[in-house]
Write a protein that holds these residues in place. Structure first.
Motif, PDB file in Angstrom:
ATOM      1  N   VAL A  67       0.860  -1.186   0.000  1.00 29.40           N
ATOM      2  CA  VAL A  67       0.000   0.000   0.000  1.00 29.40           C
ATOM      3  C   VAL A  67       0.896   1.236   0.000  1.00 29.40           C
ATOM      4  N   ALA A  68       0.490   2.243  -0.773  1.00 31.99           N
ATOM      5  CA  ALA A  68       1.230   3.499  -0.792  1.00 31.99           C
ATOM      6  C   ALA A  68       0.244   4.640  -0.546  1.00 31.99           C
ATOM      7  N   PRO A  69       0.340   5.288   0.610  1.00 31.43           N
ATOM      8  CA  PRO A  69      -0.544   6.418   0.901  1.00 31.43           C
ATOM      9  C   PRO A  69      -0.082   7.680   0.205  1.00 31.43           C
ATOM     10  N   VAL A  70      -1.030   8.482  -0.258  1.00 30.33           N
ATOM     11  CA  VAL A  70      -0.739   9.769  -0.889  1.00 30.33           C
ATOM     12  C   VAL A  70      -2.041  10.563  -0.903  1.00 30.33           C
ATOM     13  N   GLN A 136      10.684   9.253   4.550  1.00 31.17           N
ATOM     14  CA  GLN A 136      11.408   8.041   4.200  1.00 31.17           C
ATOM     15  C   GLN A 136      11.329   7.819   2.697  1.00 31.17           C
ATOM     16  N   ALA A 137      12.227   7.008   2.175  1.00 29.04           N
ATOM     17  CA  ALA A 137      12.136   6.569   0.779  1.00 29.04           C
ATOM     18  C   ALA A 137      12.246   5.059   0.814  1.00 29.04           C
ATOM     19  N   GLY A 138      11.127   4.405   0.768  1.00 31.84           N
ATOM     20  CA  GLY A 138      11.079   2.941   0.892  1.00 31.84           C
ATOM     21  C   GLY A 138      10.536   2.587   2.247  1.00 31.84           C
ATOM     22  N   ASN A 139       9.320   2.060   2.287  1.00 31.35           N
ATOM     23  CA  ASN A 139       8.728   1.714   3.566  1.00 31.35           C
ATOM     24  C   ASN A 139       7.665   0.640   3.397  1.00 31.35           C
ATOM     25  N   GLY A 140       7.222   0.070   4.530  1.00 30.32           N
ATOM     26  CA  GLY A 140       6.221  -0.998   4.470  1.00 30.32           C
ATOM     27  C   GLY A 140       6.807  -2.224   3.818  1.00 30.32           C
ATOM     28  N   ALA A 143       7.200  -0.825  -1.085  1.00 27.21           N
ATOM     29  CA  ALA A 143       6.410   0.387  -1.305  1.00 27.21           C
ATOM     30  C   ALA A 143       7.216   1.644  -1.023  1.00 27.21           C
ATOM     31  N   GLN A 144       6.799   2.718  -1.675  1.00 29.68           N
ATOM     32  CA  GLN A 144       7.277   4.051  -1.336  1.00 29.68           C
ATOM     33  C   GLN A 144       6.057   4.941  -1.193  1.00 29.68           C
ATOM     34  N   LYS A 145       5.930   5.579  -0.011  1.00 32.92           N
ATOM     35  CA  LYS A 145       4.777   6.436   0.237  1.00 32.92           C
ATOM     36  C   LYS A 145       5.050   7.833  -0.310  1.00 32.92           C
ATOM     37  N   THR A 146       4.077   8.677  -0.203  1.00 38.41           N
ATOM     38  CA  THR A 146       4.193  10.064  -0.641  1.00 38.41           C
ATOM     39  C   THR A 146       5.367  10.764   0.039  1.00 38.41           C
ATOM     40  N   ALA A 147       5.934  11.744  -0.670  1.00 43.36           N
ATOM     41  CA  ALA A 147       7.008  12.524  -0.073  1.00 43.36           C
ATOM     42  C   ALA A 147       6.443  13.553   0.910  1.00 43.36           C
ATOM     43  N   TRP A 148       5.165  13.842   0.814  1.00 40.44           N
ATOM     44  CA  TRP A 148       4.524  14.826   1.690  1.00 40.44           C
ATOM     45  C   TRP A 148       4.261  14.208   3.063  1.00 40.44           C
TER      46      TRP A 148
END
Lengths: 623, 586
Positions: A67-70, A136-140, A143-148
Motif C-alpha cells: 500500500v502506498a498512501p498519498v 522516508q524513501a522505501g517503507n512498508g 512500497a514508497q509512500k508520498t514525499a509529503w
C-alpha cells in the motif's frame, strides 16, 4: 510444512518435498490464505485499536501486497494505492474519513542535506497532543509512500509547534502555523511557503465503481519468449511414414474424436490447408484415444476417413503424450494436465515456440510460423504478451523439473536431455553449493534409472559428473561403484565403493559389493574386512553373512565361516547355498549328522545344487 | 483448510473452460503422478492433526450459523436446533451497555462486556442472536466471517475453540461492523456427524459504525481511460500465469509493489507500479483532474523484467528524480534523459533477486544510499530456509553507498551490516528509533528473527534481541510510527497470521522432540502482526495483545497511516496470499 522442518543443519528430504508439494499445489490452482479481506485498524487513542476493515470499505478480498498512501486529490487526507496479485492489479481508494478534519502537509527540501530530505523527522504539537512523521524513501513492503508529510489536527486552526530535525542533526522550529494548508519547508529558510494544490475539484468527485475483473480462460495461445529445445523423438503415422522433430516447422496436435472443438479444428485445417501449407508448415494430428487391437482407435479412423485430411495423422504413443504433457505443464506457472485440443508449434531447429491450449486457426498458424525464422531477440519481442523492454533476456526455466517428471515416466533419454540443459545453466561444479548438491542427486537418480534399464555405461557417464558436482554424496559413489562393476571395471569400482563407505560407514550394500569385488580381485583379507563391515552395518542382511562365510571358506577357515553360515541360514532359510555352506562347515567340524541335515535341506531347496550333491555323496561314502 | 464463510463479491470470476476437453480417463491415468507421496508431508489432516479435521467440521457449522444470521431479526429457531447439543447454553452476545470509545467525523466505535446472563436451548440462542443483530437496521443484509484460532481437545468428544467472529451489514447511510471473540464448546462424540455447539461465550465485543463513506474505490475513474486498464490490470495473476511464458519470469506469487513520487516534476505525485516478469511495469502520470495517464513506454520505463520494488528519488541532488528498481536480475538505476524516451538506464547493480528497497544517506555525504533486501528466487542457489523457525541461509542483503555520478559500492561488511544478513528479508525501514541523531535500520525477515541494526557512530550492530524486537515469526513488512503520542517511534511488523499454524503448533504431536523454547518459537511464528512500544531506553515492549492489532491475516506491507485526521496513526494492512479459483484453502 513447519512440522517437517529439520531443527538444525541441512534440509531433509521430507522438508524439501513439503515445499515442492506446496509450490506444486499452488501451480495447480489451489488457494492458500486466499480471499482475505484487507484489514484496517483505527487508532482509538487509548493505546488500543478498533477493527474497521468492513465498516471502512477497506476489506477487499484481494491478494494485496503493498500500500502506498498519498493525498491524491489534495483534500487534506491520505488516499491509498494498493498493489494486488489478483485483479484489479492496483486499486485507488479515495479516503473521505478526514473530510471533516483539518490537516497540514509539508514537503521538505534539503539544502545542506540530501535534496529530498530523506531521513528527516517532523514533530507537531497541538495543545498536549504530539505526533511524528518521518520522511522516508522505501517503507512498508515493496512500497514508497508520498514525499509529503500529512498531519491530521482535528479541528485545530493552528499548530502550536512544528519542529523539523534534518538528517544532519540540525533543527528548525516553527510556532503557531496555520492549518488547512500545504507548505514547502526549505532547509535554512525562516518561513514555510504555502503551496497551491494543483488538483482540481474533479479529482475529489471521481466516480466510485467496482472494477470487473476479466474472467480467466483455460484456452490460451502461449508464445514462448525463450524457445525450448526438444529431444530427438519420432513416431509413425497411419500411412506408415515416420515423423521426427526438426528440419521444418511442425505442428503436433493432440485430439480425440469425441471432442467437438478438435473436430472443428481438424476440419478447418483441412478446408484451409492452403493457408498453413504456404507457410511451409507440416501438421501431425495425434489421437489420444486408447488404441484398439489394430493399433488405431476405431472412432478416430472413422472420423479421419470422413475428413480425408490433407495432413498426417496417427495415434499418440505413451512416450509422445507423456513428453508433451510434461512440456506443456512447465511452460507457464499455472500447471494443468493436458486437455484437447492442444497443439505445439515446433521450429526447424527442433525448438518449441508456441503452445495452443484450445483450437487455433489456420491463419494464426501462418502468422506464427512466419515468426519462427526470427533470431532469439526478435522472436522474444514478437512473443511478448504486452509490449515493453527487457534489461535481460529470458533464461530456460524448469529444465530439471521437466527432467524429473520425465524420469518418473521412465523416459530416461528425454529426462537426460533436459537435465543436461538444466545443468548447463549451473556453470562449473562448485562443491558444497546446494544447487550443485541437487545436481549431483539428480544425476545419481538418473544413473540409477540407466542401471535398472541395464545401461551401465550411460550410468557411469552421469555418475562421474555427479561426483564432480558433489563429492560428498555417498549414494553417488556407491552407484558409480555398482555401475563400474557391471562394466567389469573392477579396480575403478573398488575405488568408488571405498569412497562411498568412507563417506557413510553404514552403507551395507556398498560394503557387500566391495567385499564381493575384492574377492574377485584376490584380496581376501580386504574382502573379509569389508564384509565384516557389511554385517556390522546390516546385521540382519543374510547376504552379507553368506558372502562373508563363503570368503572364509575359500580361505580354508571353516571355523570362522561356520557362524556366518548359521546367521545366513537363520536370516534367509530359503537360500539353498547358505545351507550348502553350513553343511560344508559342519562337515569340517566333524558334525556329520548336522552336516547331512543341512545338505539335505540345501538339496530340498535346490535339487540342482551340484556342490551340495557332491558333498553329500562324499559324506555318505565315508564311515 | 478453512473455507471462508462468505466469498465476497468480485475478484475471482470463474474460469472459462468451455474450449478444452479432458484426456480420456484411461490415457490420463497412465500419466505418472508423484503428488500423492509429496502430499503426505503437507496436508495436516494426513499428518494426523485430528483437530484440523475438527476445524473443517466446526468451521462448516459456524458457516451454517452465518447463513441463518443473514436476516438477524428473524433468526429461525427451528433451523438453529440441529447446530446445537440438547443441553446448549450461551451468554449474551451483544452487551446491553456499550461505551463509546471513539467518535470523529463519520465514524464511531463502541465497546462493552457482555453480561453473564444465561440463555438456554435454541430459543435462548435465537434470542442472543437477535440481540446481536440489533446493531443493524431492519432488513439489513448481514454477513459473517469467522476464523478458528485455537482448539482444545478435552477428550470424550468434547472440544473447545476460540473463534474470531466478524459481522457487518448496512446501517443507514453507513456500515456497522461487529468484532467479537467467542469461546465455543462442542460435542463431537457422534462419529460421522458434525460437531454440535454446547455453549457459546462472547469474551470481547466491539462495534464500529460509520455514517458515510470512508474508502471508495475510484480506480476505474482514475485509470479506466488507459488501454492498459482492461488489457492488463483487470486480469489477475492467475490468468497471466496461464498465458505468459514462465521464462519471462511470470509466477504465481506476485511480489510486485509500487512507488509514489513526482516523476515529471509538475508538482503532482505520480504512480509507478511494478509487475511480474513478462508484464510491463506501469508509469501513470497524475493529472490535475485526478486521472492518471499511462506513459510507461513513452518514458522508457515499461520494463518486462520481474520487478519487486521501485523508488522515485533524487540520487544526485540535481532536482530531478531518478528511478530505482529491484528486479529478479539486478538493481536498475534510471535517470532523466535529454531526448525521448524520458528515462535512460544509467546503471545496473549486479544484485539479483532484490525485494524491498530503502534509501537513506548513511554516511552524511548528502547522497542517498540504497539498502536492498533479498529473499530467495530461482536465480539464487541458497536452498530452502533451514531451520524454518530461524533460518539464516538465504541470499545476503546489501547496503550500496552512493559515490556520486550514480556509481555505487557495496559497504555492507564495512559497516557491520553483514551480520545476521541472510534471513530471507522482505522489507526494511530506516528510522532513528533511539533519538541519537543517526538513522537505524529495521529488517523484517520471513523465517525467524528480524534485525534491528543500531547505528553506532556509523557502524551497525544488530540489537534486535536486546531491544526486544526480534519478533520470531514470518516477517513481511515493517513500519515506524508513534502510535501513542509520546514522541517516541514504535514499530509495527507484518507477519503471517496462520490459524492453521496457531492450531497445530499448540498441540503435543507437533514435532514432539522440541524443547519448550523452540516450540514457543514455532507457536510465535503463526501469531500474527506485532506492535512494539518504544520505552525510550533503547528497548521495546510487545503490546500486540492489549492493542488488538495481531490479527492482520496473511499480512504483507502494513503501514502506519493517518486515516481520519485526528493525528493518531492508524494501520492499513494489505493481506492475502494466493487466491485461485479453488476455494479449498491450503
Amino acid at each position: 510444512m513447519p512440522s517437517q522442518s529439520p531443527l538444525t543443519g541441512s534440509t531433509t528430504l521430507e522438508y524439501s518435498q513439503a515445499w515442492a508439494a506446496t509450490n506444486r499445489l499452488i501451480r495447480e490452482g489451489k488457494s492458500w490464505s486466499g480471499r482475505e479481506p484487507n484489514t484496517l485498524y483505527l487508532n482509538a487513542g487509548d493505546r488500543s485499536f478498533a477493527d474497521i476493515s468492513f465498516a471502512s470499505g477497506a476489506a477487499f478480498p484481494d491478494d494485496a501486497r503493498a500500500v502506498a498512501p498519498v493525498d491524491w486529490d489534495d483534500d487534506g487526507d491520505l488516499d491509498f494505492w494498493v498493489a494486488n496479485r489478483t485483479a484489479p492489479k492496483v486499486r485507488y481508494l479515495r479516503n473521505d474519513a478526514g473530510n471533516s478534519s483539518r490537516s497540514i502537509a509539508l514537503l521538505l527540501r534539503g539544502t545542506k542535506v540530501n535534496r529530498d530530505a530523506v531521513g528527516s523527522r517532523v514533530d507537531v504539537r497541538v495543545g498536549e497532543q504530539r505526533q511524528v512523521q518521518l520522511r522516508q524513501a522505501g517503507n512498508g513492503y515493496l512500497a514508497q509512500k508520498t514525499a509529503w508529510l500529512t498531519f491530521g489536527v482535528g479541528q485545530a486552526e493552528r499548530v502550536d509547534e512544528l519542529v523539523v530535525r534534518w538528517p544532519d542533526g540540525s533543527e528548525q522550529r516553527f510556532r503557531d502555523v496555520a492549518t488547512g494548508t500545504r507548505y514547502t519547508l526549505v532547509q535554512g529558510e525562516q518561513a514555510l511557503k504555502p503551496v497551491t494544490p494543483r488538483s482540481t475539484a474533479a479529482a475529489r468527485g471521481l466516480a466510485v465503481s467496482e472494477p470487473k475483473a476479466v474472467a480467466p480462460t483455460s484456452a490460451a495461445r502461449i508464445a514462448l519468449v525463450k524457445r525450448r529445445p526438444l529431444p530427438e523423438m519420432s513416431i509413425t503415422d497411419t500411412a506408415g511414414r515416420t515423423h521426427s522433430l526438426g528440419g521444418r516447422p511442425l505442428l503436433v496436435n493432440f485430439w480425440t474424436s469425441t471432442c467437438s472443438n478438435c473436430i472443428a479444428e481438424l476440419n478447418a485445417w483441412n478446408t484451409e490447408s492452403e493457408t498453413w501449407r504456404k507457410s511451409g508448415l507440416a501438421i501431425l494430428a495425434l489421437s489420444v484415444e486408447a488404441p484398439e487391437a489394430g493399433g488405431v482407435p476405431g472412432a478416430a479412423r472413422t472420423l479421419m476417413q470422413r475428413l480425408e485430411p490433407s495432413y498426417s495423422w496417427g495415434t499418440a504413443s505413451d512416450a509422445w503424450l507423456h513428453t508433451f504433457n510434461v512440456l506443456q505443464r512447465w511452460i507457464v506457472d499455472r500447471q494443468d494436465e493436458m486437455r484437447v485440443p492442444t497443439s505445439f508449434l515446433i521450429d526447424a531447429q527442433r525448438r518449441l515456440a508456441y503452445v495452443y491450449r484450445g483450437p487455433v486457426s489456420a491463419a494464426q498458424l501462418a502468422t506464427d510460423v512466419a515468426t519462427l525464422a526470427l533470431d532469439d531477440e526478435a522472436f522474444a519481442r514478437a512473443a511478448q504478451a504486452l509490449p515493453g523492454r527487457r534489461a535481460h533476456a529470458a533464461g530456460l526455466p524448469g529444465m530439471v523439473d521437466i527432467a524429473g517428471e520425465l524420469f518418473d515416466g521412465q523416459r530416461l533419454d528425454e529426462a537426460s536431455f533436459y537435465l543436461e540443459l538444466g545443468l548447463a545453466a549451473l556453470g562449473a561444479p562448485t562443491p558444497g553449493e546446494p544447487l550443485h548438491q541437487r545436481a549431483a542427486a539428480a544425476l545419481t537418480k538418473l544413473a540409477g534409472g540407466y542401471l535398472e534399464a541395464k545401461r551401465p555405461a550411460e550410468a557411469v557417464a552421469r555418475l562421474e559428473r555427479a561426483v564432480s558436482h558433489d563429492a560428498s554424496n555417498a549414494s553417488s559413489w556407491f552407484t558409480l561403484g555398482e555401475a563400474r562393476a557391471r562394466l567389469n571395471q573392477k579396480l575403478p569400482a573398488i575405488e568408488a565403493l571405498r569412497r562411498a563407505t568412507e563417506l557413510d560407514a553404514g552403507l551395507a550394500a556398498a560394503w557387500l559389493r566391495l567385499g564381493a569385488l575384492l574377492n574377485e580381485t584376490n584380496e581376501p583379507a580386504a574382502a573379509i574386512e569389508a564384509l565384516r563391515s557389511a554385517t556390522r552395518a546390516a546385521p540382519d542382511d543374510g547376504r552379507a553373512w553368506f558372502t562373508l562365510g563363503g570368503t572364509y571358506l575359500a580361505q580354508h577357515a571353516p571355523a570362522d565361516a561356520l557362524p556366518c553360515f548359521r546367521k545366513s541360514t537363520e536370516l534367509q532359510p530359503q537360500h539353498a547355498l547358505s545351507w550348502t555352506g553350513l553343511g560344508t562347515c559342519l562337515a569340517f567340524a566333524g558334525d556329520k549328522p548336522g552336516a547331512l541335515q543341512a545338505l539335505r535341506r540345501a538339496l530340498e531347496l535346490d535339487p540342482q545344487d551340484q556342490r551340495a550333491k557332491a558333498m553329500l555323496e562324499q559324506l555318505q561314502s565315508t564311515r | 483448510m478453512i473455507a471462508p464463510l462468505f466469498v465476497l463479491v468480485c475478484c475471482a470470476p470463474p474460469v472459462q473452460d468451455g474450449r478444452l476437453t479432458p484426456l480420456p480417463a484411461e490415457r490420463a491415468s497412465a500419466l505418472p503422478d508423484k503428488l500423492e507421496g509429496e502430499m503426505k508431508n503437507l496436508d495436516p489432516k494426513l499428518e494426523g492433526w485430528d483437530t484440523e479435521a475438527f476445524n473443517s467440521a466446526a468451521g462448516a457449522q459456524i458457516s451454517a450459523l452465518g447463513k441463518l444470521l443473514h436476516d438477524p431479526a428473524h433468526v429461525d429457531t427451528a433451523a438453529l436446533a440441529p447446530l446445537l447439543a440438547s443441553d446448549f447454553s450461551c451468554g449474551p452476545l451483544r452487551p446491553e451497555e456499550l461505551t463509546q470509545v471513539f467518535a470523529s467525523g463519520v465514524l464511531r466505535v463502541l465497546r462493552g462486556t457482555p453480561g453473564s446472563r444465561s440463555l438456554v436451548g435454541a430459543e435462548g440462542f435465537a434470542r442472543a442472536l437477535r440481540e446481536l443483530g440489533g446493531a443493524y437496521e431492519a432488513g439489513a443484509d448481514v454477513h459473517l466471517k469467522s476464523k478458528i484460532v485455537s482448539v482444545d481437545d478435552h477428550g470424550a468428544g468434547r472440544l473447545a475453540c476460540n473463534a474470531l467472529i466478524m459481522m457487518w451489514g448496512d446501517s443507514g447511510p453507513g456500515v456497522t461492523q461487529q468484532t467479537s471473540d467467542w469461546t465455543i464448546e462442542w460435542d463431537w462424540s457422534e462419529s460421522g456427524k458434525p460437531p454440535r455447539m454446547l455453549s457459546v461465550c462472547c469474551t470481547r465485543y466491539e462495534e464500529s459504525i460509520t455514517s458515510g463513506a470512508i474508502l471508495s474505490d475510484c480506480s476505474e475513474a482514475v485509470l479506466g481511460a488507459n488501454a492498459a486498464w482492461k488489457q492488463h490490470l483487470l486480469r489477475g495473476t492467475d490468468d497471466w500465469c496461464r498465458r505468459i511464458d514462465l521464462a519471462a519470469g511470470m509466477n504465481q506469487y506476485a511480489h510486485n509493489g509500487l512507488a509514489i513520487g513526482d516523476v515529471d516534476g509538475d508538482g503532482l505525485e505520480d504512480l509507478y507500479l511494478c509487475q511480474g516478469g513478462g508484464l510491463p511495469n506501469k508509469l501513470f502520470l497524475h493529472q490535475p483532474d485526478g486521472t492518471a495517464r499511462d506513459q510507461s513506454a513513452e518514458w522508457g520505463v515499461d520494463w518486462l523484467d520481474e520487478t519487486m520494488a521501485a523508488l522515485i528519488l533524487d540520487l544526485d541532488n540535481d532536482g530531478t528524480n531518478e528511478l530505482v528498481l529491484s528486479t529478479a536480475s539486478g538493481v536498475l538505476v534510471m535517470r532523466r534523459a535529454s531526448g525521448k524516451p524520458d528515462f535512460e538506464l544509467a546503471r545496473e547493480l549486479p544484485f539479483p533477486g532484490g525485494y524491498s528497497l530503502a534509501a537513506a544517506d548513511v554516511d552524511g555525504d548528502t547522497r542517498l544510499d540504497l539498502y536492498v533486501c533479498r529473499y530467495a528466487t530461482a536465480n539464487l542457489p541458497n536452498g530452502l530456509p533451514t531451520p524454518y523457525h530461524d533460518a539464516n541461509n538465504g541470499p545476503s542483503n546489501a547496503l550500496f553507498r552512493n559515490k556520486g555520478e550514480l556509481e555505487f559500492e557495496d559497504v555492507t561488511a564495512k559497516l557491520g551490516l553483514d551480520h545476521n544478513n541472510r534471513r530471507f528479508s522482505f522489507a526494511a525501514e530506516w528510522a532513528d528509533y533511539d533519538d541519537d541523531g543517526d538513522l537505524d535500520l529495521y529488517v523484517a525477515n520471513d523465517f525467524g528473527r528480524n534485525n534491528l541494526y543500531r547505528n553506532e557512530n556509523g557502524r551497525f550492530r544488530d540489537v534486535a534481541g536486546e531491544a526486544g524486537v526480534e519478533d520470531i515469526s514470518a516477517g513481511m513488512g515493517v513500519s515506524f510510527g508513534d502510535y501513542d503520542g509520546d514522541a517516541k517511534l514504535d514499530i509495527y511488523v507484518s507477519n503471517m497470521f496462520s490459524s492453521a499454524g496457531q492450531r497445530i503448533a499448540y498441540q503435543r504431536a507437533f514435532q514432539p522432540a522440541l524443547d519448550a523454547a523452540v516450540r514457543g518459537q514455532f507457536q510465535r511464528h503463526a501469531r500474527g502482526n506485532s506492535l512494539f512500544r518504544n520505552r525510550g531506553d533503547g528497548s521495546f515492549e510487545d503490546v500486540t495483545l492489549e492493542s488488538h492489532v495481531g490479527m492482520g491475516r496473511w499480512a504483507w506491507g502494513s503501514q502506519f497511516v493517518e486515516l481520519d485526521g485526528d493525528g493518531r496513526p492508524d494501520l492499513f494492512i494489505p493481506n492475502g496470499f494466493i487466491t485461485n479459483e479453488d476455494n479449498e484453502d491450503l
